[in-house]
Design a protein around this motif. Structure first.
Motif, PDB file in Angstrom:
ATOM      1  N   VAL A 171       0.867  -1.178   0.000  1.00  0.00           N
ATOM      2  CA  VAL A 171       0.000   0.000   0.000  1.00  0.00           C
ATOM      3  C   VAL A 171       0.904   1.228   0.000  1.00  0.00           C
ATOM      4  O   VAL A 171       1.632   1.471   0.967  1.00  0.00           O
ATOM      5  CB  VAL A 171      -0.927   0.024   1.242  1.00  0.00           C
ATOM      6  N   ALA A 172       0.880   1.975  -1.094  1.00  0.00           N
ATOM      7  CA  ALA A 172       1.671   3.204  -1.182  1.00  0.00           C
ATOM      8  C   ALA A 172       1.033   4.274  -0.309  1.00  0.00           C
ATOM      9  O   ALA A 172      -0.192   4.351  -0.198  1.00  0.00           O
ATOM     10  CB  ALA A 172       1.743   3.677  -2.629  1.00  0.00           C
ATOM     11  N   LEU A 173       1.852   5.101   0.318  1.00  0.00           N
ATOM     12  CA  LEU A 173       1.320   6.137   1.197  1.00  0.00           C
ATOM     13  C   LEU A 173       0.464   7.144   0.446  1.00  0.00           C
ATOM     14  O   LEU A 173      -0.468   7.717   1.007  1.00  0.00           O
ATOM     15  CB  LEU A 173       2.453   6.842   1.933  1.00  0.00           C
ATOM     16  N   LYS A 174       0.758   7.355  -0.834  1.00  0.00           N
ATOM     17  CA  LYS A 174      -0.046   8.277  -1.636  1.00  0.00           C
ATOM     18  C   LYS A 174      -1.482   7.788  -1.792  1.00  0.00           C
ATOM     19  O   LYS A 174      -2.372   8.573  -2.083  1.00  0.00           O
ATOM     20  CB  LYS A 174       0.587   8.486  -3.006  1.00  0.00           C
ATOM     21  N   ALA A 175      -1.693   6.493  -1.615  1.00  0.00           N
ATOM     22  CA  ALA A 175      -3.035   5.914  -1.752  1.00  0.00           C
ATOM     23  C   ALA A 175      -3.888   6.137  -0.509  1.00  0.00           C
ATOM     24  O   ALA A 175      -5.098   5.906  -0.544  1.00  0.00           O
ATOM     25  CB  ALA A 175      -2.924   4.424  -2.042  1.00  0.00           C
ATOM     26  N   ILE A 176      -3.275   6.594   0.570  1.00  0.00           N
ATOM     27  CA  ILE A 176      -4.007   6.806   1.826  1.00  0.00           C
ATOM     28  C   ILE A 176      -4.321   8.294   1.942  1.00  0.00           C
ATOM     29  O   ILE A 176      -3.410   9.105   2.011  1.00  0.00           O
ATOM     30  CB  ILE A 176      -3.180   6.339   3.043  1.00  0.00           C
ATOM     31  N   PRO A 177      -5.603   8.654   1.958  1.00  0.00           N
ATOM     32  CA  PRO A 177      -5.947  10.078   2.031  1.00  0.00           C
ATOM     33  C   PRO A 177      -5.573  10.682   3.384  1.00  0.00           C
ATOM     34  O   PRO A 177      -5.608  10.003   4.408  1.00  0.00           O
ATOM     35  CB  PRO A 177      -7.460  10.101   1.822  1.00  0.00           C
ATOM     36  N   THR A 178      -5.220  11.961   3.364  1.00  0.00           N
ATOM     37  CA  THR A 178      -4.968  12.654   4.626  1.00  0.00           C
ATOM     38  C   THR A 178      -6.296  12.850   5.336  1.00  0.00           C
ATOM     39  O   THR A 178      -7.373  12.673   4.752  1.00  0.00           O
ATOM     40  CB  THR A 178      -4.313  14.025   4.394  1.00  0.00           C
ATOM     41  N   TRP A 179      -6.231  13.236   6.580  1.00  0.00           N
ATOM     42  CA  TRP A 179      -7.427  13.471   7.373  1.00  0.00           C
ATOM     43  C   TRP A 179      -8.280  14.557   6.700  1.00  0.00           C
ATOM     44  O   TRP A 179      -9.495  14.455   6.611  1.00  0.00           O
ATOM     45  CB  TRP A 179      -7.002  13.885   8.756  1.00  0.00           C
TER      46      TRP A 179
ATOM     47  N   SER B  88      -2.795  10.922   8.467  1.00  0.00           N
ATOM     48  CA  SER B  88      -3.678  10.003   7.747  1.00  0.00           C
ATOM     49  C   SER B  88      -4.082   8.898   8.709  1.00  0.00           C
ATOM     50  O   SER B  88      -3.288   8.474   9.551  1.00  0.00           O
ATOM     51  CB  SER B  88      -2.974   9.384   6.556  1.00  0.00           C
ATOM     52  N   LEU B  89      -5.292   8.429   8.551  1.00  0.00           N
ATOM     53  CA  LEU B  89      -5.771   7.297   9.345  1.00  0.00           C
ATOM     54  C   LEU B  89      -5.827   6.084   8.426  1.00  0.00           C
ATOM     55  O   LEU B  89      -6.361   6.155   7.322  1.00  0.00           O
ATOM     56  CB  LEU B  89      -7.152   7.587   9.916  1.00  0.00           C
ATOM     57  N   TYR B  90      -5.257   4.990   8.884  1.00  0.00           N
ATOM     58  CA  TYR B  90      -5.215   3.777   8.064  1.00  0.00           C
ATOM     59  C   TYR B  90      -5.723   2.606   8.873  1.00  0.00           C
ATOM     60  O   TYR B  90      -5.267   2.372   9.998  1.00  0.00           O
ATOM     61  CB  TYR B  90      -3.780   3.515   7.587  1.00  0.00           C
ATOM     62  N   ARG B  91      -6.649   1.885   8.303  1.00  0.00           N
ATOM     63  CA  ARG B  91      -7.154   0.684   8.944  1.00  0.00           C
ATOM     64  C   ARG B  91      -6.843  -0.481   8.013  1.00  0.00           C
ATOM     65  O   ARG B  91      -7.326  -0.515   6.885  1.00  0.00           O
ATOM     66  CB  ARG B  91      -8.656   0.775   9.167  1.00  0.00           C
TER      67      ARG B  91
ATOM     68  N   GLU C 137       3.986   0.839   2.536  1.00  0.00           N
ATOM     69  CA  GLU C 137       5.284   1.106   1.914  1.00  0.00           C
ATOM     70  C   GLU C 137       6.009   2.172   2.742  1.00  0.00           C
ATOM     71  O   GLU C 137       6.045   3.344   2.409  1.00  0.00           O
ATOM     72  CB  GLU C 137       5.098   1.573   0.470  1.00  0.00           C
ATOM     73  N   VAL C 138       6.564   1.727   3.860  1.00  0.00           N
ATOM     74  CA  VAL C 138       7.286   2.616   4.774  1.00  0.00           C
ATOM     75  C   VAL C 138       8.624   1.973   5.113  1.00  0.00           C
ATOM     76  O   VAL C 138       8.822   0.782   4.906  1.00  0.00           O
ATOM     77  CB  VAL C 138       6.477   2.887   6.075  1.00  0.00           C
ATOM     78  N   ASP C 139       9.532   2.770   5.655  1.00  0.00           N
ATOM     79  CA  ASP C 139      10.845   2.252   6.022  1.00  0.00           C
ATOM     80  C   ASP C 139      10.847   1.572   7.382  1.00  0.00           C
ATOM     81  O   ASP C 139      11.682   0.722   7.642  1.00  0.00           O
ATOM     82  CB  ASP C 139      11.878   3.376   6.015  1.00  0.00           C
ATOM     83  N   ALA C 140       9.931   1.965   8.262  1.00  0.00           N
ATOM     84  CA  ALA C 140       9.919   1.380   9.598  1.00  0.00           C
ATOM     85  C   ALA C 140       8.525   1.450  10.197  1.00  0.00           C
ATOM     86  O   ALA C 140       7.748   2.345   9.894  1.00  0.00           O
ATOM     87  CB  ALA C 140      10.889   2.125  10.512  1.00  0.00           C
TER      88      ALA C 140
END
Length: 113
Positions: A51-59, A89-92, A99-102
């Motif tokens: 899951v790319a971070l760009k795919a997760i909408p901001t609040w 961003s909120l992710y469930r 797709e993060v480094d840590a």
């Protein structure tokens, strides 16, 4: 026994006694390799879905889409939260697919009263 052989034996026994040093060296080499890669090159090495971070909408984006779908105007509410809501961003879902480094687990905080 020459001095060179003694140094080699000492280095070998040091590596045997402290296997963490070898792991640390391998970790540093891998870190350098990954830092030199482009995003596309890194994505080729993924084993599965991500899951790319760009795919997760901001609040903020999430609030806007909900207010538009509800037909409500919440501009005052959005303006007050603008600075933080554009960064959070909120992710469930399965966080191991992000797709993060840590990923940091802060679930075991100690509360002292």
């Amino acid at each position: 026994v020459s001095l060179g052989n003694l140094q080699l034996k000492a280095a070998a026994s040091h590596a045997t006694m402290y296997p963490g040093n070898k792991r640390k060296k391998l970790w540093r080499e891998e870190k350098e390799r990954l830092l030199k890669m482009t995003l596309e090159e890194r994505r080729k090495e993924y084993l599965g879905d991500y899951v790319a971070l760009k795919a997760i909408p901001t609040w903020m984006e999430d609030l806007k889409s909900k207010s538009e779908s509800d037909g409500e105007s919440t501009k005052e509410e959005l303006q007050g939260k603008k600075s933080l809501s554009e960064k959070v961003s909120l992710y469930r879902g399965d966080i191991t697919l992000l797709e993060v480094d840590a990923i940091v687990n802060a679930g075991r905080w100690l509360n002292i009263l």
